[in-house]
Scaffold this motif. Structure first.
Motif, PDB file in Angstrom:
ATOM      1  N   MET A 117       0.827  -1.207   0.000  1.00  0.00           N
ATOM      2  CA  MET A 117       0.000   0.000   0.000  1.00  0.00           C
ATOM      3  C   MET A 117       0.860   1.256   0.000  1.00  0.00           C
ATOM      4  N   ILE A 118       1.928   1.255   0.818  1.00  0.00           N
ATOM      5  CA  ILE A 118       2.825   2.415   0.849  1.00  0.00           C
ATOM      6  C   ILE A 118       3.515   2.599  -0.503  1.00  0.00           C
ATOM      7  N   GLY A 119       3.847   1.489  -1.156  1.00  0.00           N
ATOM      8  CA  GLY A 119       4.550   1.548  -2.442  1.00  0.00           C
ATOM      9  C   GLY A 119       3.653   1.693  -3.660  1.00  0.00           C
ATOM     10  N   ASP A 155       4.846  15.219   1.379  1.00  0.00           N
ATOM     11  CA  ASP A 155       3.939  16.331   1.720  1.00  0.00           C
ATOM     12  C   ASP A 155       2.714  16.428   0.827  1.00  0.00           C
ATOM     13  N   HIS A 156       2.340  15.348   0.170  1.00  0.00           N
ATOM     14  CA  HIS A 156       1.148  15.357  -0.681  1.00  0.00           C
ATOM     15  C   HIS A 156       0.286  14.126  -0.383  1.00  0.00           C
ATOM     16  N   ALA A 157      -1.008  14.345  -0.270  1.00  0.00           N
ATOM     17  CA  ALA A 157      -1.937  13.227  -0.155  1.00  0.00           C
ATOM     18  C   ALA A 157      -2.011  12.534  -1.506  1.00  0.00           C
ATOM     19  N   VAL A 158      -1.980  11.223  -1.503  1.00  0.00           N
ATOM     20  CA  VAL A 158      -1.974  10.490  -2.770  1.00  0.00           C
ATOM     21  C   VAL A 158      -3.142   9.516  -2.820  1.00  0.00           C
ATOM     22  N   GLY A 159      -3.571   9.229  -4.037  1.00  0.00           N
ATOM     23  CA  GLY A 159      -4.623   8.247  -4.256  1.00  0.00           C
ATOM     24  C   GLY A 159      -4.101   7.141  -5.146  1.00  0.00           C
ATOM     25  N   GLU A 160      -4.980   6.454  -5.810  1.00  0.00           N
ATOM     26  CA  GLU A 160      -4.616   5.333  -6.661  1.00  0.00           C
ATOM     27  C   GLU A 160      -3.838   5.809  -7.888  1.00  0.00           C
ATOM     28  N   ASN A 161      -2.766   5.076  -8.245  1.00  0.00           N
ATOM     29  CA  ASN A 161      -1.969   5.355  -9.447  1.00  0.00           C
ATOM     30  C   ASN A 161      -1.390   6.773  -9.465  1.00  0.00           C
ATOM     31  N   HIS A 162      -0.993   7.269  -8.318  1.00  0.00           N
ATOM     32  CA  HIS A 162      -0.452   8.624  -8.243  1.00  0.00           C
ATOM     33  C   HIS A 162       1.025   8.637  -8.622  1.00  0.00           C
ATOM     34  N   ALA A 163       1.469   9.741  -9.212  1.00  0.00           N
ATOM     35  CA  ALA A 163       2.842   9.852  -9.705  1.00  0.00           C
ATOM     36  C   ALA A 163       3.880   9.753  -8.585  1.00  0.00           C
ATOM     37  N   TYR A 164       3.511  10.118  -7.368  1.00  0.00           N
ATOM     38  CA  TYR A 164       4.485  10.083  -6.275  1.00  0.00           C
ATOM     39  C   TYR A 164       4.934   8.666  -5.944  1.00  0.00           C
ATOM     40  N   PHE A 165       4.144   7.671  -6.304  1.00  0.00           N
ATOM     41  CA  PHE A 165       4.554   6.288  -6.085  1.00  0.00           C
ATOM     42  C   PHE A 165       5.768   5.935  -6.951  1.00  0.00           C
ATOM     43  N   GLU A 166       5.987   6.689  -8.030  1.00  0.00           N
ATOM     44  CA  GLU A 166       7.121   6.414  -8.910  1.00  0.00           C
ATOM     45  C   GLU A 166       8.455   6.746  -8.255  1.00  0.00           C
TER      46      GLU A 166
END
Length: 308
Positions: A50-52, A66-77
């Motif tokens: 989930m974290i990844g 510092d950003h809330a993320v949802g499904e398939n968000h760019a920050y996971f990259e």
């Protein structure tokens, strides 16, 4: 947010009627080696997925950088993951495995980047040996190289020493510490606290899907230190007697009636004898000593009892 590059709040994952992770809260600061400790089946892999970004939570929030993320968000990259199986091509060499990954990333100067990664993890780019003939430790280091291909800010390793021999464990441990020296944040899970303690700077204990405790390395070691716990009528009267008669200098006053003695040259009976002879009543005295693994088992058993 509070300076953490990863923060999860009330993160929960449920598969049909089974709740695998229950309302997990934790914060991870840049540069930490964060150890996630839990028995097999505690929910470690699910939480890391989930974290990844490999699995979407049933409820709760994930904040990355510092950003809330949802499904398939760019920050996971910005995450490099080695969870469960590294997914190696057994009939290809280490270089060829990384080359396929580099192509998928669209890297231009592939050869330079691949050779740098192989050198970093202690593998030889010119070695044509097929990966199927590698030791477990070599495969694991190659898996870490693949996770590092996209130059991530965070490296997530799920049970990276599982199944390795002592040499393989030592190699992976050294690599983790070297990567952390570059400023990389690392999350590493294990069910072996003694081994995790050699690299991690902070720990979360996961049991039955719940985070039951979070400690810094210093806090954890303090809970497992060797000491004699002495309870007397008045600690202020006992201290000068212990200093004068038993040469005890390494101690800590916990309360008006309790003190911890850390000097290893004395035994319980010596402390009791000298205090009683000098008019100080001893209510209780006991030696406290447990390994990190004993502490982990004690905590999870206690939580297990509370679930019964």
């Amino acid at each position: 947010m509070t300076g953490a590059i990863i923060e999860i709040s009330q993160l929960t994952k449920q598969f049909k009627s089974k709740e695998v992770v229950h309302k997990a809260d934790l914060k991870i600061v840049k540069g930490e080696i964060f150890g996630l400790i839990g028995q097999n089946g505690a929910g470690k892999s699910t939480l890391l997925k989930m974290i990844g970004g490999l699995m979407y939570p049933s409820s709760g929030e994930i904040h990355l950088f510092d950003h809330a993320v949802g499904e398939n968000h760019a920050y996971f990259e910005r995450m490099g993951l080695l969870i469960e199986d590294p997914g190696l091509f057994p009939h290809y060499s280490a270089y060829e495995n990384l080359d396929l990954m580099a192509i998928s990333y669209g890297l231009k100067d592939r050869s330079k980047h691949i050779n740098e990664l192989l050198k970093l993890v202690g593998l030889d780019g010119s070695n044509k040996t097929k990966v199927k003939n590698y030791s477990m430790g070599m495969k694991q280091r190659l898996g870490i190289a693949i996770a590092l291909m996209g130059s991530p800010d965070v490296l997530i390793l799920d049970e990276p020493i599982n199944g390795l021999d002592p040499q393989g464990i030592s190699e992976v441990r050294k690599l983790i510490l070297e990567l952390n020296k570059t400023g990389m944040t690392i999350i590493i899970s294990s069910h072996i606290l003694e081994e995790l303690s050699k690299v991690a700077t902070k720990y979360a204990i996961l049991h039955h899907g719940e985070i039951i405790e979070i400690n810094s390395k210093e806090e954890l070691l303090l809970k497992c230190e060797v000491r004699i716990e002495v309870e007397v009528d008045k600690a202020s009267l006992a201290i000068p007697i212990l200093e004068e008669h038993l040469n005890i200098n390494n101690y800590k006053v916990i309360s008006d009636r309790t003190l911890y003695v850390y000097d290893t040259h004395v035994e319980n009976h010596q402390i009791t004898k000298v205090l009683v002879e000098n008019g100080v009543s001893v209510q209780s005295i006991m030696k406290h000593k447990q390994s990190l693994e004993q502490y982990f088992l004690k905590r999870t058993r206690a939580e297990g009892d509370s679930h019964d």
